[in-house]
Design a protein around this motif. Structure first.
Motif, PDB file in Angstrom:
ATOM      1  N   ARG A  22      -3.813   8.270  -8.058  1.00 38.00           N
ATOM      2  CA  ARG A  22      -3.093   8.523  -6.824  1.00 38.00           C
ATOM      3  C   ARG A  22      -1.744   7.819  -6.827  1.00 38.00           C
ATOM      4  O   ARG A  22      -1.588   6.768  -7.439  1.00 38.00           O
ATOM      5  CB  ARG A  22      -3.935   8.050  -5.628  1.00 38.00           C
ATOM      6  CG  ARG A  22      -5.303   8.711  -5.551  1.00 38.00           C
ATOM      7  CD  ARG A  22      -6.146   8.118  -4.446  1.00 38.00           C
ATOM      8  NE  ARG A  22      -5.556   8.328  -3.137  1.00 38.00           N
ATOM      9  CZ  ARG A  22      -6.084   7.866  -2.002  1.00 38.00           C
ATOM     10  NH1 ARG A  22      -7.190   7.156  -2.037  1.00 38.00           N
ATOM     11  NH2 ARG A  22      -5.491   8.100  -0.849  1.00 38.00           N
ATOM     12  N   GLN A  23      -0.800   8.428  -6.139  1.00 38.62           N
ATOM     13  CA  GLN A  23       0.514   7.810  -5.950  1.00 38.62           C
ATOM     14  C   GLN A  23       0.493   7.086  -4.606  1.00 38.62           C
ATOM     15  O   GLN A  23       0.498   7.706  -3.540  1.00 38.62           O
ATOM     16  CB  GLN A  23       1.611   8.871  -5.969  1.00 38.62           C
ATOM     17  CG  GLN A  23       3.015   8.295  -5.801  1.00 38.62           C
ATOM     18  CD  GLN A  23       3.470   7.534  -7.043  1.00 38.62           C
ATOM     19  OE1 GLN A  23       3.577   8.114  -8.121  1.00 38.62           O
ATOM     20  NE2 GLN A  23       3.724   6.249  -6.893  1.00 38.62           N
ATOM     21  N   ARG A  24       0.440   5.753  -4.641  1.00 38.36           N
ATOM     22  CA  ARG A  24       0.385   4.968  -3.411  1.00 38.36           C
ATOM     23  C   ARG A  24       1.349   3.794  -3.516  1.00 38.36           C
ATOM     24  O   ARG A  24       1.606   3.279  -4.610  1.00 38.36           O
ATOM     25  CB  ARG A  24      -1.033   4.442  -3.151  1.00 38.36           C
ATOM     26  CG  ARG A  24      -2.080   5.524  -3.038  1.00 38.36           C
ATOM     27  CD  ARG A  24      -3.417   4.963  -2.602  1.00 38.36           C
ATOM     28  NE  ARG A  24      -4.072   4.215  -3.668  1.00 38.36           N
ATOM     29  CZ  ARG A  24      -5.275   3.658  -3.554  1.00 38.36           C
ATOM     30  NH1 ARG A  24      -5.938   3.758  -2.411  1.00 38.36           N
ATOM     31  NH2 ARG A  24      -5.815   3.003  -4.557  1.00 38.36           N
TER      32      ARG A  24
ATOM     33  N   GLU B  81      -5.876  14.445 -11.874  1.00 38.87           N
ATOM     34  CA  GLU B  81      -7.274  14.211 -12.271  1.00 38.87           C
ATOM     35  C   GLU B  81      -7.405  14.447 -13.769  1.00 38.87           C
ATOM     36  O   GLU B  81      -6.832  15.390 -14.307  1.00 38.87           O
ATOM     37  CB  GLU B  81      -8.215  15.139 -11.508  1.00 38.87           C
ATOM     38  CG  GLU B  81      -9.677  14.986 -11.883  1.00 38.87           C
ATOM     39  CD  GLU B  81     -10.582  15.956 -11.143  1.00 38.87           C
ATOM     40  OE1 GLU B  81     -11.764  16.057 -11.516  1.00 38.87           O
ATOM     41  OE2 GLU B  81     -10.098  16.628 -10.214  1.00 38.87           O
TER      42      GLU B  81
ATOM     43  N   SER C 202      -4.410   3.878  -9.236  1.00 40.88           N
ATOM     44  CA  SER C 202      -3.091   4.241  -8.734  1.00 40.88           C
ATOM     45  C   SER C 202      -2.092   4.251  -9.889  1.00 40.88           C
ATOM     46  O   SER C 202      -2.314   3.615 -10.924  1.00 40.88           O
ATOM     47  CB  SER C 202      -2.636   3.246  -7.662  1.00 40.88           C
ATOM     48  OG  SER C 202      -3.570   3.211  -6.597  1.00 40.88           O
TER      49      SER C 202
ATOM     50  N   PRO D  69       0.115  11.091 -10.875  1.00 43.24           N
ATOM     51  CA  PRO D  69      -0.923  11.618  -9.982  1.00 43.24           C
ATOM     52  C   PRO D  69      -1.656  12.804 -10.607  1.00 43.24           C
ATOM     53  O   PRO D  69      -1.049  13.639 -11.276  1.00 43.24           O
ATOM     54  CB  PRO D  69      -0.137  12.040  -8.735  1.00 43.24           C
ATOM     55  CG  PRO D  69       1.131  11.251  -8.784  1.00 43.24           C
ATOM     56  CD  PRO D  69       1.451  11.103 -10.242  1.00 43.24           C
TER      57      PRO D  69
ATOM     58  N   GLU E 265     -11.213   5.759  -9.495  1.00 47.03           N
ATOM     59  CA  GLU E 265      -9.956   6.025  -8.799  1.00 47.03           C
ATOM     60  C   GLU E 265      -9.002   4.872  -9.070  1.00 47.03           C
ATOM     61  O   GLU E 265      -9.375   3.707  -8.978  1.00 47.03           O
ATOM     62  CB  GLU E 265     -10.189   6.165  -7.301  1.00 47.03           C
ATOM     63  CG  GLU E 265      -8.926   6.490  -6.524  1.00 47.03           C
ATOM     64  CD  GLU E 265      -9.190   6.685  -5.043  1.00 47.03           C
ATOM     65  OE1 GLU E 265      -8.740   5.845  -4.239  1.00 47.03           O
ATOM     66  OE2 GLU E 265      -9.859   7.682  -4.699  1.00 47.03           O
TER      67      GLU E 265
ATOM     68  N   ASP F  18      -1.870   3.574   2.513  1.00 50.56           N
ATOM     69  CA  ASP F  18      -2.883   4.442   3.117  1.00 50.56           C
ATOM     70  C   ASP F  18      -4.084   3.656   3.623  1.00 50.56           C
ATOM     71  O   ASP F  18      -5.085   4.231   4.042  1.00 50.56           O
ATOM     72  CB  ASP F  18      -3.335   5.509   2.127  1.00 50.56           C
ATOM     73  CG  ASP F  18      -4.003   4.924   0.878  1.00 50.56           C
ATOM     74  OD1 ASP F  18      -4.108   3.694   0.783  1.00 50.56           O
ATOM     75  OD2 ASP F  18      -4.424   5.712   0.006  1.00 50.56           O
TER      76      ASP F  18
END
Length: 211
Positions: A123-125, A104, A49, A102, A47, A155
């Motif tokens: 992920r967009q964080r 998979e 970002s 963002p 995972e 988050d």
């Protein structure tokens, strides 16, 4: 090569030598002839970002069933969709995954005809904080210390961003930042110096005391 990567050419034992700053170290290398039976990746599920990277390692189990070797540098890495994530084959950072958008995507690594694929989730964080570890270390003169930068997200999650950050020292006559590995510093002389990690608009600093 100059980065310390050893490539076996034929069976046998040989010695290697590394030198830096007038000092040197030696090691023995035993080259064996063996085939890769199975390939593993660590971590198995990745995972990251958007705009940040995560390191993945490739390890092979040889046909003798007992020997495991690090094949990260030898592997050929590829992404099924580079609009979501890319993966590096650059010698300095093989297996380094960069989040682009963002989603998979499957990442593939291959060594000598043996392959392994694994999912990467991007992920967009938003990064809301940055922290350096270890905090306020006290070190001796002429030692190397790897500093690590961690990002905190909106988050509540965290991620190692040592490679993504830009590192600087407030006084390079006391504490030098080495250019070939992010976060690696060398203590030059006694005193106090601040080490800073910059990631976008965020920065974190800690004082390194050298005695």
């Amino acid at each position: 090569n100059r980065r310390g990567q050893v490539t076996g050419l034929s069976r046998g034992m040989t010695g290697i030598r590394a030198s830096f700053g007038g000092r040197e170290a030696r090691a023995q290398v035993n080259v064996v002839i063996n085939e890769v039976a199975e390939l593993f990746v660590v971590p198995q599920q990745v995972e990251t970002s958007v705009g940040l990277t995560t390191q993945v390692g490739a390890f092979g189990r040889l046909v003798d069933g007992e020997t495991f070797v690090n094949l990260t540098a030898e592997a050929v890495w590829s992404s099924a969709d580079e609009s979501i994530a890319t993966v590096s084959n650059i010698p300095a950072y093989p297996g380094r995954v960069l989040g682009v958008a963002p989603g998979e995507v499957m990442i593939r690594c291959a060594v000598a005809g043996v392959e392994r694929s694994f999912p990467v989730f991007v992920r967009q964080r938003e990064v809301i904080g940055l922290e350096i570890s270890p905090p306020s270390p006290t070190l001796s003169v002429d030692v190397f210390q790897l500093m690590t930068a961690f990002a905190e997200f909106d988050d509540g999650g965290t991620q190692d961003v040592t490679v993504d950050a830009t590192w600087t020292s407030s006084d390079t006559s006391i504490l030098a930042v080495l250019p070939f590995r992010p976060g690696l510093v060398n203590t030059v002389s006694e005193g106090d110096a601040e080490i800073t990690a910059q990631l976008g608009d965020l920065a974190a600093s800690t004082t390194v005391t050298i005695r």
